[in-house]
Design a protein around this motif. Structure first.
Motif, short mmCIF file in Angstrom:
data_model
loop_
_atom_site.label_atom_id
_atom_site.label_comp_id
_atom_site.label_asym_id
_atom_site.label_seq_id
_atom_site.Cartn_x
_atom_site.Cartn_y
_atom_site.Cartn_z
N TRP A 241 22.41 29.50 25.48
CA TRP A 241 22.62 30.99 26.16
C TRP A 241 24.25 31.63 26.20
O TRP A 241 24.96 30.53 25.61
CB TRP A 241 22.60 30.20 28.34
N PRO A 242 24.28 32.72 26.17
CA PRO A 242 24.81 33.17 26.26
C PRO A 242 26.17 32.78 27.03
O PRO A 242 25.81 32.02 28.09
CB PRO A 242 24.52 34.77 26.35
N PRO A 243 27.38 33.12 26.38
CA PRO A 243 27.94 33.85 25.21
C PRO A 243 28.05 33.28 24.48
O PRO A 243 28.66 33.87 22.89
CB PRO A 243 29.43 34.54 26.10
N THR A 244 27.65 32.26 24.04
CA THR A 244 28.11 31.01 22.41
C THR A 244 27.21 31.65 22.05
O THR A 244 26.10 31.86 21.98
CB THR A 244 27.08 29.52 22.72
N PRO A 245 27.58 32.26 20.54
CA PRO A 245 27.02 32.80 19.47
C PRO A 245 25.82 32.12 18.28
O PRO A 245 27.33 30.64 18.55
CB PRO A 245 27.50 34.06 19.03
N THR B 77 21.67 30.48 19.11
CA THR B 77 21.26 30.85 20.23
C THR B 77 19.70 30.27 19.60
O THR B 77 18.44 29.93 19.99
CB THR B 77 20.54 32.42 19.99
N THR C 170 23.13 37.40 22.39
CA THR C 170 24.75 37.22 21.87
C THR C 170 24.01 38.11 20.68
O THR C 170 24.65 38.04 19.71
CB THR C 170 25.20 36.44 21.71
N SER D 272 33.29 32.40 31.51
CA SER D 272 31.84 33.10 30.73
C SER D 272 31.44 33.52 31.61
O SER D 272 30.25 34.45 30.81
CB SER D 272 31.07 31.75 29.69
N ASP E 259 32.06 37.60 30.33
CA ASP E 259 30.94 37.74 29.55
C ASP E 259 30.00 37.38 29.02
O ASP E 259 29.06 38.15 28.36
CB ASP E 259 31.40 36.14 28.21
N GLN E 260 28.72 37.44 29.47
CA GLN E 260 27.54 37.00 29.92
C GLN E 260 27.24 38.34 30.71
O GLN E 260 25.97 38.96 29.83
CB GLN E 260 27.00 35.98 30.89
N ASP F 297 27.69 41.20 27.84
CA ASP F 297 26.27 40.95 26.57
C ASP F 297 25.29 40.97 27.28
O ASP F 297 23.79 41.86 26.67
CB ASP F 297 26.19 39.14 26.37
N TYR F 298 24.80 41.16 28.68
CA TYR F 298 23.16 41.16 29.35
C TYR F 298 22.80 43.10 29.10
O TYR F 298 22.11 43.14 28.73
CB TYR F 298 22.68 41.26 30.79
#
Length: 539
Positions: A19-23, A26, A153, A442, A445-446, A449-450
């Motif tokens: 799950w975001p925000p981890t690049p 995915t 992401t 996070s 950041d999420q 990202d959305y």
């Protein structure tokens, strides 16, 4: 039983990692549900009693882990709303979502009993989409964990969202997981070589074709030149001090100074955050309001300029002229709004009222049935149950004719709502927010990202102004072109390209979840009818 619980936990952990925000993790979305599917298959084929209850309870554990680890930051906003409101607010993301997810799995089990594995798995996808659509449509809405958001992401993979919206991503995730699950099961069940070959071909095509289309679209996409100069300001004012410790006129002075620092004579939009004007403003008499006049004086230097800002506004009435108006102490009624305000060098002022409110924090779910709780929230000093919604999306138009979609904070999760603004003439999207409630987690950041997904769905630039970060500019491919740092007072300037073309998704909206929800309802009705006739035969 222990093995099944471990499979469910493993699913929850993989989905969290994806799950975001981890690049770059995915990819776990494509296998995250496989252990869960294997766990359900084990229970279905076991000699256990109450298999439906086992499936519901076991899947809930995995889903609870996934949701809680992804939205743990919700807890940080609790100190603003008091313990009475805090409890139901935390239940929505932490427990309600997993309960609905587990219900979709339980319905899959019930359908599987009446049909076969293939129909059951198709039904599972429909039940899941039905849950996601319900969770963005009802009073307890929280679409944060819609599966299609998981690609935020790695937006290069889902450029076809301009045709499907995020629900296309939900279907893609489930399709890949189900095919991987079936390939594993085909080995365990010693299926024929031909059947296994078909599954491998289906898996390869389902994975590769969407990737290829998306990457081709990403690298071939060229924006049509139509520049407009836009500035977003990030005043970085502690959200817990905005309400009174820092006078609003000083906050506006900070915003005008930031805007002036980058402004050009041709700057057309200055975008300020959701809580820029935190004192209540009477919409009917805004021209005499001191804060409004302060903004107008700033705009004297920018004849074509517009300030799009957030603010708290209201309308007063002598009597209750509509169902939304609430009594005012001392007599009369009012509608109170969380608003976006467009101020320009004309007497005209445009308002948009936030339409997607945070359950518990900004809105009282099922307010007709729970209206007796409104005085409790009012006594606590919170806004819950007091905001009035706008029933249709809005577009602000500048003197030059530029249309912008005003989007306030939480609303940026609703692709269909924003698409409707774009369909009405918005040429770019302005997101105004105050993510400081969540602190440096996070969550902020999420949320950023959305916003990339909204750019892809509509092929519109996104200008994002956040009080305490992260402010950004996002182009029509979903790339973050500029962004601020967290907890930094700054402003960003960008020449964005306006776009008037309409994507398939803008034209047709959330057609996928509507169709999936219809099929889910038909599936549930089928189960009820079968159950009714079975009881009748037994009787």
């Amino acid at each position: 039983m222990k093995k099944n619980i471990l499979l469910s936990i493993f699913s929850g952990l993989m989905l969290w990692l994806a799950w975001p925000p981890t690049p770059y993790t995915t990819v776990f979305l494509f296998i995250g549900f496989v252990p869960m599917l294997l766990m359900m298959e084990n229970i279905i084929n076991s000699n256990s009693a109450k298999k439906g209850k086992l499936i519901f309870n076991s899947t809930f554990i995995g889903f609870f882990i996934w949701n809680t680890l992804c939205v743990y930051w919700v807890y940080n906003s609790l100190k603003t709303i008091g313990p009475i409101v805090a409890i139901p607010v935390t239940l929505i993301p932490y427990s309600l979502g997993p309960l609905l997810m587990s219900t979709a799995c339980w319905l899959y089990y019930r359908l599987r009993l009446k049909t076969n594995r293939t129909i059951g798995l198709i039904g599972l996808v429909c039940f899941w989409i039905g849950y996601e659509y319900l969770h963005q449509s009802w009073d307890l809405n929280f679409p944060w964990m819609t599966l299609g958001n998981g690609f935020a992401t790695m937006h290069q993979w889902v450029q076809w969202y301009e045709y499907t919206g995020v629900y296309g991503g939900t279907i893609w995730v489930w399709a890949i997981n189900i095919l991987v699950f079936l390939m594993y099961i085909s080995i365990r069940e010693a299926q024929t070589a031909k059947y296994k070959q078909r599954l491998v071909i289906a898996f390869t095509l389902t994975l590769v074709i969407p990737f290829s289309i998306s990457l081709s679209r990403y690298y071939d996409y060229v924006e049509e030149p139509n520049p407009s100069n836009v500035i977003v300001a990030q005043p970085n004012i502690d959200p817990y001090l905005k309400g009174g410790e820092i006078p609003v006129f000083k906050q506006i002075a900070t915003l005008t100074k930031l805007s002036d620092s980058l402004a050009q004579p041709n700057t057309e939009f200055f975008i300020w955050p959701e809580t820029a004007i935190s004192d209540l403003i009477d919409e009917e008499h805004i021209s005499s309001n001191g804060y409004y006049q302060q903004v107008r004086r700033f705009l004297d230097k920018y004849k074509n300029g517009n300030v799009l800002t957030g603010g708290e506004t209201y309308k007063l009435y002598d009597k209750q002229i509509n169902q939304t108006a609430s009594p005012v102490p001392g007599g009369g009624y009012w509608d109170r709004y969380s608003s976006a305000i467009n101020i320009e060098n004309l007497d005209r002022v445009q308002f948009y009222h936030k339409s997607r409110l945070v359950p518990g924090a900004e809105s009282l779910p099922f307010s007709d049935a729970l209206s007796f709780l409104k005085p409790v929230f009012a006594h606590l000093g919170g806004a819950t149950g007091t905001y009035t919604l706008q029933t249709e999306p809005g577009v602000f138009y500048a003197q030059s004719g530029i249309g912008v979609a005003p989007v306030i904070c939480y609303e940026s999760l609703w692709g269909d709502w924003i698409a409707r603004s774009v369909g009405q003439g918005a040429q770019f999207i302005a997101i105004i927010t105050n993510d400081g409630w969540w602190e440096n987690t996070s969550g902020k950041d999420q949320h950023l990202d959305y916003a990339k997904l909204r750019a892809i769905e509509t092929r519109r630039w996104v200008a994002r102004s956040a009080n305490t970060g992260i402010s950004a500019f996002i182009n029509q491919r979903g790339d973050v072109v500029q962004q601020s740092k967290w907890w930094v007072r700054t402003a960003l300037k960008q020449n964005i390209n306006l776009n008037s073309n309409i994507t398939f998704y803008v034209a047709h909206g959330d057609y996928l979840p509507k169709l999936g929800s219809i099929l889910a309802v038909l599936g549930i009705l089928s189960l009820l009818v079968r159950s009714f006739f079975r009881k009748k035969v037994v009787a």
